[in-house]
Design a protein around this motif. Sequence first.
Motif, PDB file in Angstrom:
ATOM      1  N   VAL A 122       0.835  -1.205   0.000  1.00 36.00           N
ATOM      2  CA  VAL A 122       0.000   0.000   0.000  1.00 36.00           C
ATOM      3  C   VAL A 122       0.864   1.248   0.000  1.00 36.00           C
ATOM      4  O   VAL A 122       0.631   2.194  -0.771  1.00 36.00           O
ATOM      5  N   ARG A 123       1.866   1.290   0.863  1.00 34.78           N
ATOM      6  CA  ARG A 123       2.746   2.459   0.930  1.00 34.78           C
ATOM      7  C   ARG A 123       3.519   2.644  -0.367  1.00 34.78           C
ATOM      8  O   ARG A 123       3.685   3.766  -0.853  1.00 34.78           O
ATOM      9  N   THR A 124       3.991   1.548  -0.946  1.00 34.88           N
ATOM     10  CA  THR A 124       4.715   1.643  -2.215  1.00 34.88           C
ATOM     11  C   THR A 124       3.814   2.194  -3.313  1.00 34.88           C
ATOM     12  O   THR A 124       4.227   3.061  -4.101  1.00 34.88           O
ATOM     13  N   PHE A 125       2.586   1.706  -3.349  1.00 33.50           N
ATOM     14  CA  PHE A 125       1.658   2.163  -4.384  1.00 33.50           C
ATOM     15  C   PHE A 125       1.322   3.639  -4.213  1.00 33.50           C
ATOM     16  O   PHE A 125       1.300   4.396  -5.197  1.00 33.50           O
ATOM     17  N   VAL A 126       1.053   4.065  -2.982  1.00 35.12           N
ATOM     18  CA  VAL A 126       0.617   5.442  -2.739  1.00 35.12           C
ATOM     19  C   VAL A 126       1.769   6.434  -2.890  1.00 35.12           C
ATOM     20  O   VAL A 126       1.603   7.498  -3.503  1.00 35.12           O
ATOM     21  N   GLN A 127       2.934   6.105  -2.354  1.00 34.13           N
ATOM     22  CA  GLN A 127       4.026   7.070  -2.301  1.00 34.13           C
ATOM     23  C   GLN A 127       4.965   7.010  -3.502  1.00 34.13           C
ATOM     24  O   GLN A 127       5.680   7.976  -3.765  1.00 34.13           O
ATOM     25  N   ILE A 128       4.965   5.917  -4.233  1.00 33.46           N
ATOM     26  CA  ILE A 128       5.900   5.790  -5.360  1.00 33.46           C
ATOM     27  C   ILE A 128       5.160   5.660  -6.687  1.00 33.46           C
ATOM     28  O   ILE A 128       5.435   6.407  -7.637  1.00 33.46           O
ATOM     29  N   ILE A 129       4.234   4.733  -6.752  1.00 33.18           N
ATOM     30  CA  ILE A 129       3.574   4.452  -8.031  1.00 33.18           C
ATOM     31  C   ILE A 129       2.695   5.613  -8.474  1.00 33.18           C
ATOM     32  O   ILE A 129       2.809   6.115  -9.599  1.00 33.18           O
ATOM     33  N   LEU A 130       1.798   6.056  -7.604  1.00 35.02           N
ATOM     34  CA  LEU A 130       0.852   7.097  -7.993  1.00 35.02           C
ATOM     35  C   LEU A 130       1.532   8.385  -8.456  1.00 35.02           C
ATOM     36  O   LEU A 130       1.134   8.953  -9.488  1.00 35.02           O
ATOM     37  N   PRO A 131       2.548   8.909  -7.736  1.00 33.86           N
ATOM     38  CA  PRO A 131       3.201  10.131  -8.247  1.00 33.86           C
ATOM     39  C   PRO A 131       3.854   9.949  -9.611  1.00 33.86           C
ATOM     40  O   PRO A 131       3.875  10.883 -10.421  1.00 33.86           O
ATOM     41  N   MET A 132       4.360   8.749  -9.896  1.00 30.09           N
ATOM     42  CA  MET A 132       5.056   8.546 -11.160  1.00 30.09           C
ATOM     43  C   MET A 132       4.100   8.353 -12.335  1.00 30.09           C
ATOM     44  O   MET A 132       4.463   8.629 -13.480  1.00 30.09           O
ATOM     45  N   VAL A 133       2.898   7.875 -12.060  1.00 28.64           N
ATOM     46  CA  VAL A 133       1.929   7.679 -13.148  1.00 28.64           C
ATOM     47  C   VAL A 133       0.875   8.784 -13.153  1.00 28.64           C
ATOM     48  O   VAL A 133      -0.174   8.632 -13.788  1.00 28.64           O
ATOM     49  N   LYS A 134       1.156   9.882 -12.452  1.00 20.47           N
ATOM     50  CA  LYS A 134       0.187  10.974 -12.374  1.00 20.47           C
ATOM     51  C   LYS A 134      -0.206  11.509 -13.750  1.00 20.47           C
ATOM     52  O   LYS A 134      -1.399  11.795 -13.986  1.00 20.47           O
ATOM     53  N   PRO A 135       0.721  11.693 -14.707  1.00 23.99           N
ATOM     54  CA  PRO A 135       0.282  12.145 -16.038  1.00 23.99           C
ATOM     55  C   PRO A 135      -0.702  11.186 -16.696  1.00 23.99           C
ATOM     56  O   PRO A 135      -1.662  11.612 -17.344  1.00 23.99           O
TER      57      PRO A 135
END
Length: 277
Positions: A181-194
């Motif tokens: 969950v932390r990896t998805f929220v703090q790393i994945i989501l910011p990188m796929v924001k576009p």
Amino acid sequence: MNKGLNKMTPYKAFSGVILAILTVFLVFPLYWIFTGSVKTAADINTTTPQWFPIHPTLDNYQRLFENPALLWLWNTVFIAVMALALTCITSAMAGYVLAKKKFYGRALIFSLIVCAMALPKQVILIPLLKEMAALNLHDTLWAVILPTVGWPFGVFLMKQFSEGIPNEMLEAARIDGAGEVRTFVQIILPMVKPGIGALAIFTFITAWNDYFMQLIMLTENTSLTISLGIANLQAEMATDFGLIMAGAAVAAIPILTVFLMFQKYFTQGITMGAVKG
């Protein structure tokens, strides 16, 4: 050197003219709708087109809001916003799993998603209608929202963006003790924001304009969307163009607002996709 780069060339001049013409063609329908919504019936139906409102009036909007137009607009906004939020969340999660997790049947699942993208929605409308009726959701807004959550295009788009995430960052997060969950929220989501921004625009517009799904699922006057409500008014009022244009103007405002809000991410998404390709 800069002067040479900024020098006007025949190609730039021709491109500018073409872009100006295309802009006029794209903007003119919106201009005609908004100006027509403040014209009188006589001005709209005149044989000579009036490019500017000569006798501007708000009577069309007054008659529109005498009907439950605000409720119809709220229903449409609720459907589009909930579809946007749920689709972006589920698509981002599914795309990340398909791109970065190795499990048995991953290729088969992705192949089925790609095949589902080619399946016309009209083919599955009857099964969806029966499913919503079995869940006692028919003639509710959720009957329109829930079928859009598992949008195959959204999963496909977010998988393509998630594949660009370096595996080293995920490994570093695991070493630091970060959970899924932390990896998805703090790393994945910011990188796929576009990608999420681009998907948000696509989802909002699709849910807003999905007239056929709304027509099948919604019947009560209090649960209609703005498109269905305007269609009913058109049938009752015998083609009152001023009333219809007022409704179309009201319906266009949220679409323009959402596009302007997510335009930056939409542009970044297209640019990143072009670079990756």
